[in-house]
Scaffold this motif. Sequence first.
Motif, PDB file in Angstrom:
ATOM      1  N   GLU A   1       0.889  -1.164   0.000  1.00 50.12           N
ATOM      2  CA  GLU A   1       0.000   0.000   0.000  1.00 50.12           C
ATOM      3  C   GLU A   1       0.926   1.212   0.000  1.00 50.12           C
ATOM      4  OE1 GLU A   1      -4.002   0.543   2.388  1.00 50.12           O
ATOM      5  OE2 GLU A   1      -2.305   0.883   3.717  1.00 50.12           O
TER       6      GLU A   1
ATOM      7  N   ARG B   1       1.340   5.066   0.747  1.00 51.85           N
ATOM      8  CA  ARG B   1       0.739   6.192   1.461  1.00 51.85           C
ATOM      9  C   ARG B   1       1.426   7.499   1.075  1.00 51.85           C
ATOM     10  NH1 ARG B   1      -0.813   6.370   7.734  1.00 51.85           N
ATOM     11  NH2 ARG B   1      -2.523   5.298   6.691  1.00 51.85           N
TER      12      ARG B   1
ATOM     13  N   ASP C   1      -4.016   6.676   0.959  1.00 49.92           N
ATOM     14  CA  ASP C   1      -3.392   5.362   0.752  1.00 49.92           C
ATOM     15  C   ASP C   1      -3.853   4.764  -0.569  1.00 49.92           C
ATOM     16  OD1 ASP C   1      -2.299   5.610   3.276  1.00 49.92           O
ATOM     17  OD2 ASP C   1      -3.810   4.356   4.244  1.00 49.92           O
TER      18      ASP C   1
ATOM     19  N   GLU D   1      -8.007   4.495   1.341  1.00 47.15           N
ATOM     20  CA  GLU D   1      -8.381   5.168   2.587  1.00 47.15           C
ATOM     21  C   GLU D   1      -7.728   6.546   2.655  1.00 47.15           C
ATOM     22  OE1 GLU D   1      -8.248   4.170   7.345  1.00 47.15           O
ATOM     23  OE2 GLU D   1      -6.593   3.544   6.090  1.00 47.15           O
TER      24      GLU D   1
HETATM   25 MG   LIG Z   1      -5.203   1.955   6.723  1.00 46.88          MG
END
Ligand SMILES: [Mg+2]
Length: 353
Positions: free
Chosen positions: A229, A231, A303, A320
Amino acid sequence: MHKAIVVFEVEGGSDKGPDGHRKDTMPIVEAIKANGWDSEVIYYHPDNAEEIVERVSQNFDAYISRVNPGNIPGGEKGYFDLLTKLADAGLVGMSTPADMMAYGAKDALVKLNDTPLVPEDTAAYYEVSDFHETFPASLSFGERVLKQNRGSTGEGIWRVRLADADLAASVEPGTALPLDTALKCTEAVDNKTHDYTLGEFMDFCDQYIIGYNGMLVDMRFMPRIVEGEIRILLVGNEPVFIVHKKPAEGGDNFSATLFSGAKYTYDKPEAWPELLEMFENARPVIAEKLGETGHVPLIWTADFMLADDENGEDTYVLGEINCSCVGFTSELDMGIQEKVAAEAISRVEAANA
Ligand SMILES: [Mg+2]
Ligand SMILES: Nc1ncnc2c1ncn2[C@@H]1O[C@H](COP(=O)(O)OP(=O)(O)OP(=O)(O)O)[C@@H](O)[C@H]1O
């Protein structure tokens, strides 16, 4: 103008250092002061709410909220009421309760599902009945992730798939699966897989929908999560660094949360040029669709997961946004606190111009 910005925290909690503050709080306060402005930290407590409103509205131009909504004495309503009173008194809110809710709630994804940021089949259930009616057919389209709104670090975030791979491959998309369909359900908090029937699992998930701010977001599972992921941490409009969070390898693992064993590496934004270009175009859309004030939050994160577009090129899917208690404690040497101070001061100046 008072040329003064207050920073709100709550006392205690695992996010505090030896001085009783979040590790990045005093650096922000000092950076504001270095600009010739005044700044101090006030601990919010419901018992002092009236006093705080009085003092802050008379002495400050703005507030910066550094509070985890799950961790507020007396609950978040009292705190949000206080912030609203300050906004009514003319203070600049970083952020306002409405913006915190809009950006921080999991259904932000649903508000963006008509943009390229989020798959269009992303939905939210606010009623138990709607969930039970819709999810059995939703799951027929393939693996899903169900996300609760409350809680963090992967609690109540479930990867859901059919236990029988042959059935998964043969089911007609759009047909409701029977309640006795066997499932494999993996929770992001620890990557542990549990066996449920569809009916049992939906009954179990009702708890996430019931009660204050309850909802369940239903999103397509993104298989390239195993690559990590990504970010972006932003101060206002400016990406300041990237965290690449790779889930622990093997098994059903899909969680990029730290406690589940994911590995984090920190990159300069320049290391991810395509992502940044995409995000630069998407940011105004996000501000328009989510924000009450049209301002993006002061300190926030977005994210992303990798996906493939129709030409086989990489695209990025939003998983998110966080905005209420984002920290940069391990990056205090990167000058982020100075950027936070400059952005906060410029917002106050613009509001008072
Ligand atoms: Mg998260
Ligand atoms: N659609 C998806 N496909 C694949 N993996 C996902 C998907 N959505 C979430 N995940 C995985 O689950 C993890 C947890 O989900 P998410 O970030 O939405 O909630 P959270 O971490 O509990 O919230 P917070 O980050 O605020 O603590 C993500 O880090 C990611 O690894």
